[in-house]
Design an enzyme around this catalytic site. Sequence first.
Site, PDB file in Angstrom:
ATOM      1  N   CYS A   1       0.823  -1.215   0.000  1.00 35.82           N
ATOM      2  CA  CYS A   1       0.000   0.000   0.000  1.00 35.82           C
ATOM      3  C   CYS A   1       0.852   1.259   0.000  1.00 35.82           C
ATOM      4  CB  CYS A   1      -0.931   0.003   1.215  1.00 35.82           C
ATOM      5  SG  CYS A   1      -2.203  -1.263   1.123  1.00 35.82           S
TER       6      CYS A   1
HETATM    7  N1  NAD Z   1      -3.328  -5.458   2.320  1.00 41.79           N
HETATM    8  C1  NAD Z   1      -3.794  -4.355   2.897  1.00 41.79           C
HETATM    9  O1  NAD Z   1      -3.498  -4.089   4.055  1.00 41.79           O
HETATM   10  C2  NAD Z   1      -4.706  -3.411   2.138  1.00 41.79           C
HETATM   11  C3  NAD Z   1      -5.342  -2.391   2.861  1.00 41.79           C
HETATM   12  C4  NAD Z   1      -6.203  -1.540   2.188  1.00 41.79           C
HETATM   13  C5  NAD Z   1      -6.392  -1.691   0.816  1.00 41.79           C
HETATM   14  N2  NAD Z   1      -5.752  -2.670   0.127  1.00 41.79           N
HETATM   15  C6  NAD Z   1      -6.024  -2.801  -1.311  1.00 41.79           C
HETATM   16  O2  NAD Z   1      -6.918  -3.905  -1.500  1.00 41.79           O
HETATM   17  C7  NAD Z   1      -6.640  -4.572  -2.734  1.00 41.79           C
HETATM   18  C8  NAD Z   1      -6.341  -6.038  -2.485  1.00 41.79           C
HETATM   19  O3  NAD Z   1      -5.164  -6.118  -1.714  1.00 41.79           O
HETATM   20  P1  NAD Z   1      -4.744  -7.442  -0.927  1.00 41.79           P
HETATM   21  O4  NAD Z   1      -3.661  -7.022  -0.001  1.00 41.79           O
HETATM   22  O5  NAD Z   1      -5.937  -8.132  -0.390  1.00 41.79           O
HETATM   23  O6  NAD Z   1      -4.138  -8.320  -2.115  1.00 41.79           O
HETATM   24  P2  NAD Z   1      -3.724  -9.862  -1.995  1.00 41.79           P
HETATM   25  O7  NAD Z   1      -2.636 -10.034  -2.999  1.00 41.79           O
HETATM   26  O8  NAD Z   1      -3.499 -10.244  -0.588  1.00 41.79           O
HETATM   27  O9  NAD Z   1      -5.014 -10.651  -2.485  1.00 41.79           O
HETATM   28  C9  NAD Z   1      -5.583 -10.465  -3.737  1.00 41.79           C
HETATM   29  C10 NAD Z   1      -6.230 -11.768  -4.176  1.00 41.79           C
HETATM   30  O10 NAD Z   1      -6.902 -11.509  -5.416  1.00 41.79           O
HETATM   31  C11 NAD Z   1      -6.743 -12.648  -6.260  1.00 41.79           C
HETATM   32  N3  NAD Z   1      -6.974 -12.228  -7.639  1.00 41.79           N
HETATM   33  C12 NAD Z   1      -6.124 -11.668  -8.519  1.00 41.79           C
HETATM   34  N4  NAD Z   1      -6.759 -11.404  -9.675  1.00 41.79           N
HETATM   35  C13 NAD Z   1      -8.048 -11.812  -9.512  1.00 41.79           C
HETATM   36  C14 NAD Z   1      -9.187 -11.797 -10.353  1.00 41.79           C
HETATM   37  N5  NAD Z   1      -9.139 -11.288 -11.577  1.00 41.79           N
HETATM   38  N6  NAD Z   1     -10.344 -12.311  -9.879  1.00 41.79           N
HETATM   39  C15 NAD Z   1     -10.392 -12.825  -8.613  1.00 41.79           C
HETATM   40  N7  NAD Z   1      -9.341 -12.880  -7.775  1.00 41.79           N
HETATM   41  C16 NAD Z   1      -8.178 -12.353  -8.216  1.00 41.79           C
HETATM   42  C17 NAD Z   1      -5.326 -13.122  -5.959  1.00 41.79           C
HETATM   43  O11 NAD Z   1      -5.169 -14.476  -6.332  1.00 41.79           O
HETATM   44  C18 NAD Z   1      -5.245 -12.898  -4.460  1.00 41.79           C
HETATM   45  O12 NAD Z   1      -5.636 -14.047  -3.731  1.00 41.79           O
HETATM   46  C19 NAD Z   1      -5.502  -3.787  -3.362  1.00 41.79           C
HETATM   47  O13 NAD Z   1      -6.034  -2.812  -4.202  1.00 41.79           O
HETATM   48  C20 NAD Z   1      -4.833  -3.135  -2.173  1.00 41.79           C
HETATM   49  O14 NAD Z   1      -4.134  -1.964  -2.547  1.00 41.79           O
HETATM   50  C21 NAD Z   1      -4.936  -3.545   0.766  1.00 41.79           C
END
Ligand code: NAD
Length: 419
Positions: free
Chosen positions: A261
């Site tokens: 992030c």
């Molecule tokens: N990790 C954090 O603390 C956090 C906090 C706030 C916001 N975010 C935002 O949330 C979003 C997700 O982040 P995350 O940390 O959960 O990512 P992550 O990598 O932990 O998980 C994402 C998941 O999405 C899956 N994926 C990828 N493409 C896909 C598709 N087309 N259809 C379905 N599944 C798919 C992946 O296999 C993975 O399991 C990002 O935009 C991130 O910036 C993350």
Amino acid sequence: MAAELVVMGLGHVGLPLSRAAVSAGLATAGYDVSETVVKGLSNGRSHVGGVCDAEVAAMLDVGFRATDDPAVLEGAQTVVICVPTGLTEGGLPDLSAVEAAAEAVAAWLHPGMLVVLESTSYPGTTEDVVRPLLERGSGLRAGEDFHLAFSPQRIDPGNTTWNIHNTPKIVSGCTALCAKHAVAFYSRFVDQLVVARGTREAEMAKLLENTYRYVNIALVDEVALFCHQTGIDIWDVLHCAASKPFGFAPFSPGPGIGGHCIPVDPRYLATRAESQGFAFRTLAAAQDVLSRMPDHVVNRALTLLTEAHGRPEGARVLLLGVTYKPDVADIRETPARRIAAGLLAAGADVRYHDPYVAEFTVGGRTLPRAENLQDAMAHADVAVLLQDHACYAGQALGQARCALLDTRGKAVGSRVTLL
Ligand SMILES: NC(=O)c1ccc[n+]([C@@H]2O[C@H](COP(=O)([O-])OP(=O)(O)OC[C@H]3O[C@@H](n4cnc5c(N)ncnc54)[C@H](O)[C@@H]3O)[C@@H](O)[C@H]2O)c1
């Protein structure tokens, strides 16, 4: 039976969201393109820190299912997209997962469905990227036939005080009616909702929150660099400044930023702004400072290694804590990797200790992992405290026989060198 909610992307955001929805009694399914993620969850195994196996098992018991079959979207009342928004190799926003998810939803979109984007992205993503894909793929119109919303995620992994339920959540819609449907959905498991004027305001608010951290960390890092050069104790400076009860929010310097992030989101803002002819000067300055911190730590460690061993080649250095955040098992974009690479390049013998990380590879090399902290410190020439894990708090690190470079301002002792 059709799911009330389908969460797309079962990672650090999607899995805790699914857990919250399940606990609120929503019939929830998860869709993920990763077979490993789907298999693991289906077998009751969590791959996300903060969600334990027993919780996944409990979710499965009440009907949650994870699948890589997009047909799960059929008949869903609400779909929340939580897929990654990283950077391309060239450092530009990579919306390929958001686009793929939107295309998958479009194939199953039906009148009355609520689609929410939670992935972080630049202002305009919901309206200009997701909306056309949904409308083109379905023949339906957002705000007329289906509801489209953006609601950024504020989850803070490892935070035991603030969770999905008690952290206020920003909600926005393409129309007032879209926002109303999103509010009705989230109010089932979030205590306080803040309705933004539109999706662009909500998207920008999320980027502002993370950019605020980015810029302020860069500020204290630069103050730390200046203090080091001029012999001022940065930690005492921070201690004094933080006593002001108003107008000052404390941030701590460190070896660099990490995670998916803080280093990434400001790039979304900067590149979007550039494409619109706006130069974000504070972001460029912050990026410059932040990118210098790992090298600063390497140089400081090399000086200590040379003092201890005569030269860095063959000197033994122990990295303490290689995750990007304290007390979480997440090494994405961790600055520890660049620091280890710099020390290896100088010929040092690099090991690490981290109770959260079973394996740590740097440039294709797996670093030896120290199991016993005391033994490892007795064996090292220099230890570098990179991460402030709780397990280091009671360890009297400063009393070890090796020199300690403390990048977190925690240790005391005659052999301790502060950042
Ligand atoms: N990790 C954090 O603390 C956090 C906090 C706030 C916001 N975010 C935002 O949330 C979003 C997700 O982040 P995350 O940390 O959960 O990512 P992550 O990598 O932990 O998980 C994402 C998941 O999405 C899956 N994926 C990828 N493409 C896909 C598709 N087309 N259809 C379905 N599944 C798919 C992946 O296999 C993975 O399991 C990002 O935009 C991130 O910036 C993350």
